[in-house]
Design an enzyme around this catalytic site. Structure first.
Site, mmCIF file in Angstrom:
data_model
loop_
_atom_site.group_PDB
_atom_site.id
_atom_site.type_symbol
_atom_site.label_atom_id
_atom_site.label_comp_id
_atom_site.label_asym_id
_atom_site.label_seq_id
_atom_site.Cartn_x
_atom_site.Cartn_y
_atom_site.Cartn_z
ATOM 1 N N ALA A 256 2.882 4.702 1.489
ATOM 2 C CA ALA A 256 3.920 4.846 2.519
ATOM 3 C C ALA A 256 3.357 5.359 3.842
ATOM 4 C CB ALA A 256 5.011 5.787 2.017
ATOM 5 N N GLY B 56 0.840 -1.204 0.000
ATOM 6 C CA GLY B 56 0.000 0.000 0.000
ATOM 7 C C GLY B 56 0.866 1.241 0.000
ATOM 8 N N CYS C 214 1.203 0.227 -9.063
ATOM 9 C CA CYS C 214 2.401 0.700 -8.362
ATOM 10 C C CYS C 214 3.598 0.841 -9.297
ATOM 11 C CB CYS C 214 2.736 -0.262 -7.227
ATOM 12 S SG CYS C 214 2.912 -1.956 -7.800
ATOM 13 N N VAL D 104 0.446 4.708 5.376
ATOM 14 C CA VAL D 104 -0.034 3.578 6.188
ATOM 15 C C VAL D 104 1.124 2.603 6.442
ATOM 16 C CG1 VAL D 104 -1.715 1.696 6.346
ATOM 17 C CG2 VAL D 104 -2.375 3.864 5.300
ATOM 18 N N GLU E 121 5.668 -3.206 0.699
ATOM 19 C CA GLU E 121 5.617 -3.030 -0.767
ATOM 20 C C GLU E 121 4.914 -1.709 -1.012
ATOM 21 O OE1 GLU E 121 6.974 -4.669 -3.057
ATOM 22 O OE2 GLU E 121 7.212 -6.761 -2.452
HETATM 23 P P1 NAD Z 1 -5.134 0.849 0.616
HETATM 24 O O1 NAD Z 1 -5.994 2.024 0.955
HETATM 25 O O2 NAD Z 1 -5.799 -0.355 0.053
HETATM 26 O O3 NAD Z 1 -4.308 0.488 1.941
HETATM 27 C C1 NAD Z 1 -3.432 -0.595 2.020
HETATM 28 C C2 NAD Z 1 -3.814 -1.497 3.196
HETATM 29 O O4 NAD Z 1 -3.789 -0.742 4.399
HETATM 30 C C3 NAD Z 1 -5.230 -2.042 3.078
HETATM 31 O O5 NAD Z 1 -5.230 -3.373 3.558
HETATM 32 C C4 NAD Z 1 -6.056 -1.123 3.959
HETATM 33 O O6 NAD Z 1 -7.208 -1.773 4.439
HETATM 34 C C5 NAD Z 1 -5.069 -0.747 5.049
HETATM 35 N N1 NAD Z 1 -5.247 0.598 5.592
HETATM 36 C C6 NAD Z 1 -5.574 1.716 4.911
HETATM 37 N N2 NAD Z 1 -5.584 2.779 5.735
HETATM 38 C C7 NAD Z 1 -5.240 2.315 6.970
HETATM 39 C C8 NAD Z 1 -5.040 2.926 8.240
HETATM 40 N N3 NAD Z 1 -5.212 4.223 8.431
HETATM 41 N N4 NAD Z 1 -4.660 2.153 9.272
HETATM 42 C C9 NAD Z 1 -4.451 0.817 9.092
HETATM 43 N N5 NAD Z 1 -4.622 0.194 7.912
HETATM 44 C C10 NAD Z 1 -5.017 0.917 6.867
HETATM 45 O O7 NAD Z 1 -4.033 1.206 -0.400
HETATM 46 P P2 NAD Z 1 -3.282 2.548 -0.717
HETATM 47 O O8 NAD Z 1 -2.407 2.880 0.425
HETATM 48 O O9 NAD Z 1 -4.195 3.587 -1.277
HETATM 49 O O10 NAD Z 1 -2.460 1.896 -1.931
HETATM 50 C C11 NAD Z 1 -1.949 2.583 -2.987
HETATM 51 C C12 NAD Z 1 -0.447 2.582 -2.847
HETATM 52 O O11 NAD Z 1 0.029 1.244 -2.802
HETATM 53 C C13 NAD Z 1 0.255 3.227 -4.010
HETATM 54 O O12 NAD Z 1 1.264 4.041 -3.520
HETATM 55 C C14 NAD Z 1 0.839 2.066 -4.769
HETATM 56 O O13 NAD Z 1 1.993 2.411 -5.481
HETATM 57 C C15 NAD Z 1 1.132 1.096 -3.670
HETATM 58 N N6 NAD Z 1 1.154 -0.272 -4.162
HETATM 59 C C16 NAD Z 1 2.333 -0.923 -4.121
HETATM 60 C C17 NAD Z 1 2.426 -2.212 -4.627
HETATM 61 C C18 NAD Z 1 3.737 -2.946 -4.605
HETATM 62 O O14 NAD Z 1 3.724 -4.136 -4.887
HETATM 63 N N7 NAD Z 1 4.842 -2.315 -4.303
HETATM 64 C C19 NAD Z 1 1.295 -2.833 -5.163
HETATM 65 C C20 NAD Z 1 0.107 -2.142 -5.174
HETATM 66 C C21 NAD Z 1 0.042 -0.856 -4.670
#
Ligand code: NAD
Length: 506
Positions: free
Chosen positions: A202, A200, A256, A204, A222
């Site tokens: 950075a 997800g 990502c 979180v 990741e």
């Molecule tokens: P998201 O909102 O789905 O959050 C990621 C996880 O954290 C989820 O399981 C969610 O339920 C949990 N979460 C969200 N907010 C939270 C909080 N405040 N407290 C605790 N848990 C929480 O995803 P996102 O952060 O919007 O993801 C997008 C980012 O992820 C982008 O920066 C993307 O580049 C990155 N990403 C990286 C990869 C990789 O393989 N490196 C793959 C996909 C996405």
């Protein structure tokens, strides 16, 4: 009073629920179910069955959450199945203890590296590729762990589908699916895990890392970032434009490893834009609604990023349907808001540079990206960019594709993440490499051992130092060469004797 208007009771209830899930999984782990190789293989094969038999439901759930194109969803399923097959083919071999390299002094000992499962692992997925970001679950299973599977709360239809269907294929005690929003996730993070694998953003990621710190739980993060594309004048610009625009528009740019921005010279920019326009017209027939964005928040964010920029392709948005047309903007500078954050949408800024060295300096001024793309036919340019930048991974003359090569590890570096998975790394991430040294009771060895027992003396330490001094052990390749030499010698000797015998009996 209901649970909802009594927050403390609600919070206690979630806490009880999360404790229950983790405790039950830990009991199962301690009983050794998941350590059993047949059990691991059975569940990995059932995971494939789940993906194959429920393809329609999986695709529909992704459409409901993200309006993800059916064919892109199919590709996500295919990548997951390939990964599982790779694990199934290799897990027995990887689980065997490795023999460690021996020095002369270790010749009579056994030196092994065991691969112990860690225990209960938490895998947190992200919304943009909800299935792919849960693929690390399969590595943790192959390594013999219990796994708490936590899909993103931003894709509820996918999460509900998983919670409903996966327990029909996988043991729900060892591999429970946990659904919940932010509060529930934070309660879950309060539990003690043996490994946390998070995908997800950075922000979180830092919350997860802090929670992991409480028990010094090892973690893979990741994350994402801004992935640069450098286009050299030697590249085939027609193919380059098609490959870059495909990477930018895959999943509406919400990937990502999507190319984030392009660096090239003024001359290359001109030609690239022409070819990009042709490629997009071929891909989407100029449909302005071809790239749906996940929600209002991200749609408005992208709309804001576009403000005041010089749009050279696309630029239309549909607020009723949260769609952003594939867009190319030029004349962008480092201080524009679009260069301050990961774009995560189908907008491609172009920044002009004078040459590849300036491009490398530009890249190195930013955070280390998750992916770096280089388009060139010139090996000197290619090697210079690879050698002088740091990124999670690199693809030369294409975009996104390094993700699907099973034998290449995938992960970030610096602010784009830590740790990796795929191939053998999917297994290695979730095991502890346990050193095992097996000694015997030989009297000769004991004589040497006496040099380390008290009473100490400098003579004994000198002998010990001589014995322990690092010397490489025998290399088996020499034994191989010697055997070949020996066989050659014997055969030569026999042939010589045969002809000698013939000669003397004439
Ligand atoms: P998201 O909102 O789905 O959050 C990621 C996880 O954290 C989820 O399981 C969610 O339920 C949990 N979460 C969200 N907010 C939270 C909080 N405040 N407290 C605790 N848990 C929480 O995803 P996102 O952060 O919007 O993801 C997008 C980012 O992820 C982008 O920066 C993307 O580049 C990155 N990403 C990286 C990869 C990789 O393989 N490196 C793959 C996909 C996405």
């Amino acid at each position: 009073m209901t649970l909802l208007n009594d927050p403390s009771k609600f919070s206690r209830m979630i806490q009880d629920q999360t404790t229950d899930i983790v405790t039950t999984a830990r009991d199962a782990f301690n009983k050794g179910f998941t350590k059993n190789m047949r059990y691991r293989l059975k569940n990995l094969k059932n995971f494939i069955k789940f993906l194959e038999e429920n393809e329609k439901e999986i695709i529909e759930s992704m459409y409901e959450d993200l309006r993800k194109h059916r064919e892109e969803a199919r590709l996500e399923i295919l990548i997951a199945i390939n990964h599982l097959k790779y694990l199934i083919n290799n897990v027995r071999k990887w689980s065997e203890p490795d023999m460690a390299e021996k020095r002369w002094i270790d010749l009579l000992d056994g030196l092994y590296i065991y691969h112990d499962p860690l225990g209960v692992v938490l895998v947190m997925g992200s919304w943009n590729v909800p299935l792919l970001t849960l693929v690390p679950v399969t590595g943790a299973m192959a390594a013999g762990n219990c796994v708490v599977i936590k899909p993103s709360h931003t894709c509820p239809a996918f999460g509900n589908m998983l919670a409903r269907l996966l327990p029909k294929y996988l043991d729900p005690i060892c591999y429970p699916v946990f659904l919940g929003g932010i509060e529930e996730t934070n309660q879950l993070l309060n539990q003690r895990f043996d490994y946390i694998y998070y995908t997800g953003g950075a922000t979180v990621g830092k919350i997860v890392h802090r929670a992991a710190n409480k028990y010094l739980t090892p973690t893979t993060l990741e994350l994402g970032g801004k992935n640069p594309v450098f286009i050299d004048s030697s590249a085939d610009l027609e193919m380059t434009a098609a490959r870059v625009m495909w990477g930018k528009c895959f999943n509406s740019g919400q990937a990502c490893i999507a190319p984030d921005y392009v660096l090239c010279t003024k001359q290359v920019e001109k030609e690239f834009i022409q070819h990009a326009r042709t490629a997009l017209a071929k891909f989407f027939n100029n449909d302005p609604r071809c790239c749906p964005i996940v929600n209002d928040f991200h749609f408005k964010r992208l709309q804001k990023l576009l403000r005041g920029l010089n749009v050279v392709i696309g630029g239309r948005v549909d607020p009723l349907d949260n769609c952003v047309e594939p867009t190319v903007v030029s004349g962008v500078s480092l201080t524009d808001p679009i260069m301050q954050e990961e774009i995560f949408g189908p907008i491609l800024p172009i920044i002009t540079v004078n040459d590849f060295k300036e491009a490398v300096n530009f890249i190195n001024r930013g955070e280390k990206p998750l992916a770096l793309y280089i388009f060139t036919k010139n090996a000197v340019v290619r090697d210079y960019v690879i050698d002088n930048t740091s990124s999670g991974g690199v693809t030369v003359n294409d975009t996104l594709m390094h993700l699907i090569v099973e034998s290449l590890p995938f992960g970030g570096v610096g602010l784009s993440g830590m740790g990796c998975y795929k191939g053998k790394d999917s297994f290695d991430t979730f095991v502890h490499k346990k050193s095992v040294l097996v000694k015997n009771f030989s009297k000769i060895i004991e004589k040497a051992n006496e040099m380390r027992y008290p009473p100490y003396s400098s003579r004994k330490t000198d002998i010990l130092a001589f014995l322990l001094k690092y010397r490489r052990g025998p290399s088996w390749i020499w034994l191989f060469y010697f055997s070949i030499f020996f066989i050659g010698f014997v055969v030569g000797f026999l042939i010589f004797n045969y002809f000698a015998l013939l000669h003397y009996t004439k």
